[in-house]
Design an enzyme around this catalytic site. Structure first.
Site, PDB file in Angstrom:
ATOM      1  N   GLU A  98      40.762  -6.660  25.018  1.00  0.00           N
ATOM      2  CA  GLU A  98      39.673  -5.889  25.337  1.00  0.00           C
ATOM      3  C   GLU A  98      38.849  -6.293  26.654  1.00  0.00           C
ATOM      4  O   GLU A  98      39.074  -7.063  27.174  1.00  0.00           O
ATOM      5  CB  GLU A  98      38.458  -6.469  24.289  1.00  0.00           C
ATOM      6  CG  GLU A  98      37.819  -5.481  23.220  1.00  0.00           C
ATOM      7  CD  GLU A  98      37.204  -4.514  23.693  1.00  0.00           C
ATOM      8  OE1 GLU A  98      37.588  -3.910  24.897  1.00  0.00           O
ATOM      9  OE2 GLU A  98      36.249  -3.727  23.149  1.00  0.00           O
ATOM     10  N   ASP A  99      38.161  -5.388  27.180  1.00  0.00           N
ATOM     11  CA  ASP A  99      37.602  -5.626  28.464  1.00  0.00           C
ATOM     12  C   ASP A  99      36.399  -6.649  28.308  1.00  0.00           C
ATOM     13  O   ASP A  99      36.459  -7.541  29.237  1.00  0.00           O
ATOM     14  CB  ASP A  99      37.139  -4.337  29.163  1.00  0.00           C
ATOM     15  CG  ASP A  99      36.256  -3.367  28.384  1.00  0.00           C
ATOM     16  OD1 ASP A  99      35.913  -3.794  27.228  1.00  0.00           O
ATOM     17  OD2 ASP A  99      35.887  -2.378  28.756  1.00  0.00           O
ATOM     18  N   ASP A 102      30.623  -7.871  23.832  1.00  0.00           N
ATOM     19  CA  ASP A 102      29.074  -7.851  24.055  1.00  0.00           C
ATOM     20  C   ASP A 102      28.521  -8.240  22.692  1.00  0.00           C
ATOM     21  O   ASP A 102      28.175  -9.356  22.499  1.00  0.00           O
ATOM     22  CB  ASP A 102      28.794  -6.603  24.587  1.00  0.00           C
ATOM     23  CG  ASP A 102      27.641  -6.416  25.133  1.00  0.00           C
ATOM     24  OD1 ASP A 102      26.841  -7.177  25.595  1.00  0.00           O
ATOM     25  OD2 ASP A 102      26.828  -5.386  24.742  1.00  0.00           O
ATOM     26  N   PHE A 151      24.872  -6.096  33.322  1.00  0.00           N
ATOM     27  CA  PHE A 151      25.633  -4.838  32.871  1.00  0.00           C
ATOM     28  C   PHE A 151      26.576  -4.736  34.242  1.00  0.00           C
ATOM     29  O   PHE A 151      26.350  -4.965  35.370  1.00  0.00           O
ATOM     30  CB  PHE A 151      24.999  -3.569  32.995  1.00  0.00           C
ATOM     31  CG  PHE A 151      25.839  -2.535  32.251  1.00  0.00           C
ATOM     32  CD1 PHE A 151      26.071  -2.245  31.037  1.00  0.00           C
ATOM     33  CD2 PHE A 151      26.491  -1.634  33.107  1.00  0.00           C
ATOM     34  CE1 PHE A 151      26.879  -1.445  30.368  1.00  0.00           C
ATOM     35  CE2 PHE A 151      27.418  -0.595  32.654  1.00  0.00           C
ATOM     36  CZ  PHE A 151      27.661  -0.384  31.410  1.00  0.00           C
ATOM     37  N   ARG A 164      35.544   2.781  36.832  1.00  0.00           N
ATOM     38  CA  ARG A 164      36.456   2.037  36.385  1.00  0.00           C
ATOM     39  C   ARG A 164      37.595   1.517  37.391  1.00  0.00           C
ATOM     40  O   ARG A 164      38.142   0.351  37.118  1.00  0.00           O
ATOM     41  CB  ARG A 164      37.209   2.808  35.385  1.00  0.00           C
ATOM     42  CG  ARG A 164      36.265   3.194  34.113  1.00  0.00           C
ATOM     43  CD  ARG A 164      37.239   3.815  33.052  1.00  0.00           C
ATOM     44  NE  ARG A 164      36.503   4.269  31.955  1.00  0.00           N
ATOM     45  CZ  ARG A 164      36.051   4.015  31.115  1.00  0.00           C
ATOM     46  NH1 ARG A 164      36.047   2.636  30.885  1.00  0.00           N
ATOM     47  NH2 ARG A 164      35.366   4.451  30.165  1.00  0.00           N
TER      48      ARG A 164
HETATM   49  P1  IMP Z   1      30.295  -4.278  21.496  1.00  0.00           P
HETATM   50  O1  IMP Z   1      30.661  -3.799  20.422  1.00  0.00           O
HETATM   51  O2  IMP Z   1      28.743  -4.572  21.914  1.00  0.00           O
HETATM   52  O3  IMP Z   1      30.878  -5.841  21.889  1.00  0.00           O
HETATM   53  O4  IMP Z   1      30.692  -3.725  22.899  1.00  0.00           O
HETATM   54  C1  IMP Z   1      31.964  -3.640  23.559  1.00  0.00           C
HETATM   55  C2  IMP Z   1      32.031  -2.606  24.686  1.00  0.00           C
HETATM   56  O5  IMP Z   1      30.874  -2.054  25.109  1.00  0.00           O
HETATM   57  C3  IMP Z   1      33.197  -2.793  25.451  1.00  0.00           C
HETATM   58  O6  IMP Z   1      34.542  -2.595  25.151  1.00  0.00           O
HETATM   59  C4  IMP Z   1      32.632  -2.071  26.572  1.00  0.00           C
HETATM   60  O7  IMP Z   1      33.220  -0.661  26.540  1.00  0.00           O
HETATM   61  C5  IMP Z   1      30.975  -1.559  26.471  1.00  0.00           C
HETATM   62  N1  IMP Z   1      30.312  -2.783  27.525  1.00  0.00           N
HETATM   63  C6  IMP Z   1      29.623  -3.735  26.944  1.00  0.00           C
HETATM   64  N2  IMP Z   1      29.030  -4.516  27.913  1.00  0.00           N
HETATM   65  C7  IMP Z   1      29.529  -3.787  29.084  1.00  0.00           C
HETATM   66  C8  IMP Z   1      28.937  -3.924  30.460  1.00  0.00           C
HETATM   67  O8  IMP Z   1      28.624  -5.033  30.853  1.00  0.00           O
HETATM   68  N3  IMP Z   1      29.567  -2.971  31.174  1.00  0.00           N
HETATM   69  C9  IMP Z   1      30.551  -1.960  30.759  1.00  0.00           C
HETATM   70  N4  IMP Z   1      30.886  -1.702  29.632  1.00  0.00           N
HETATM   71  C10 IMP Z   1      30.151  -2.530  28.670  1.00  0.00           C
HETATM   72 MG    MG Z   2      32.706   1.307  27.737  1.00  0.00          MG
END
Ligand code: IMP
Ligand code: MG
Length: 175
Positions: A98-99, A102, A151, A164
């Site tokens: 995963e990138d 969050d 962010f 990206r």
């Molecule tokens: P989660 O389900 O809230 O953990 O979200 C994960 C996804 O939200 C990541 O795979 C990203 O695609 C997106 N995301 C969360 N934080 C960021 C950020 O700071 N920049 C860009 N995308 C984010």
């Molecule tokens: Mg995204």
């Protein structure tokens, strides 16, 4: 010319050095058995391609598409699979790539989905972790960098599909 609303948080060289370390560590941790690296599209694609090449063993590569019904800077909390895997996970070691973690909602959902495919093991490698934002507890076995609650874009991460392809990870703020 560089967009004035971007501030470099993690430069490309630091990202690459850390991924090389992660590749070594993961290779040591999985000395045998099939290992599947599963890229969560689209944000994880650069991380997956660099991580896979930093590893000293064979790996299978597969892709999973998800939508989190979110546009902009936060996801809605609802997750849906839009592209499923091509290869069976039965009896394989699986590493979700995963990138960023969050809220933890996406990964909690994906772990639930993939556990049903009967992998031999299932763990997460995330390039970035924002621990302050967590809403669901999720164990991340390999983390590249912990970052503050800001962010970020670049190296796969987007804001409305933009940024990206930046080499660096940057904070997106207003000028
Ligand atoms: P989660 O389900 O809230 O953990 O979200 C994960 C996804 O939200 C990541 O795979 C990203 O695609 C997106 N995301 C969360 N934080 C960021 C950020 O700071 N920049 C860009 N995308 C984010
Ligand atoms: Mg995204």
């Amino acid at each position: 010319m560089r967009d004035p609303s971007l501030r470099v948080l993690i430069p490309a060289e630091k990202i690459q050095a850390r991924i090389r370390e992660m590749g070594e560590e993961i290779s040591r941790d999985y000395p045998e058995g099939n290992l599947h690296l599963i890229c969560i599209l689209k944000g994880g694609c650069f991380f997956l391609s660099d991580l896979a090449r930093a590893m000293h063993r064979d790996v299978f590569i597969d892709f999973m598409g998800i939508s989190s019904y979110g546009k902009g800077k936060s996801s809605s909390g609802e997750v849906k699979v839009t592209k499923d895997l091509d290869i069976s996970l039965e009896n394989a070691h699986v590493l979700l790539v995963e990138d960023i973690v969050d809220s933890g909602i996406t990964l909690t959902y994906l772990l639930h989905v993939l556990e049903q495919r009967k992998p031999r093991s299932l763990r997460i490698a995330a390039l970035l972790d924002k621990p302050e934002r967590r809403q669901r507890p999720v164990q991340v076995a390999y983390v590249g960098f912990q970052i503050p609650d800001e962010f970020v874009v670049g190296y796969g991460l987007d804001f409305d599909e933009k940024y990206r392809n930046l080499d660096d990870i940057c904070v997106l703020g207003g000028p």
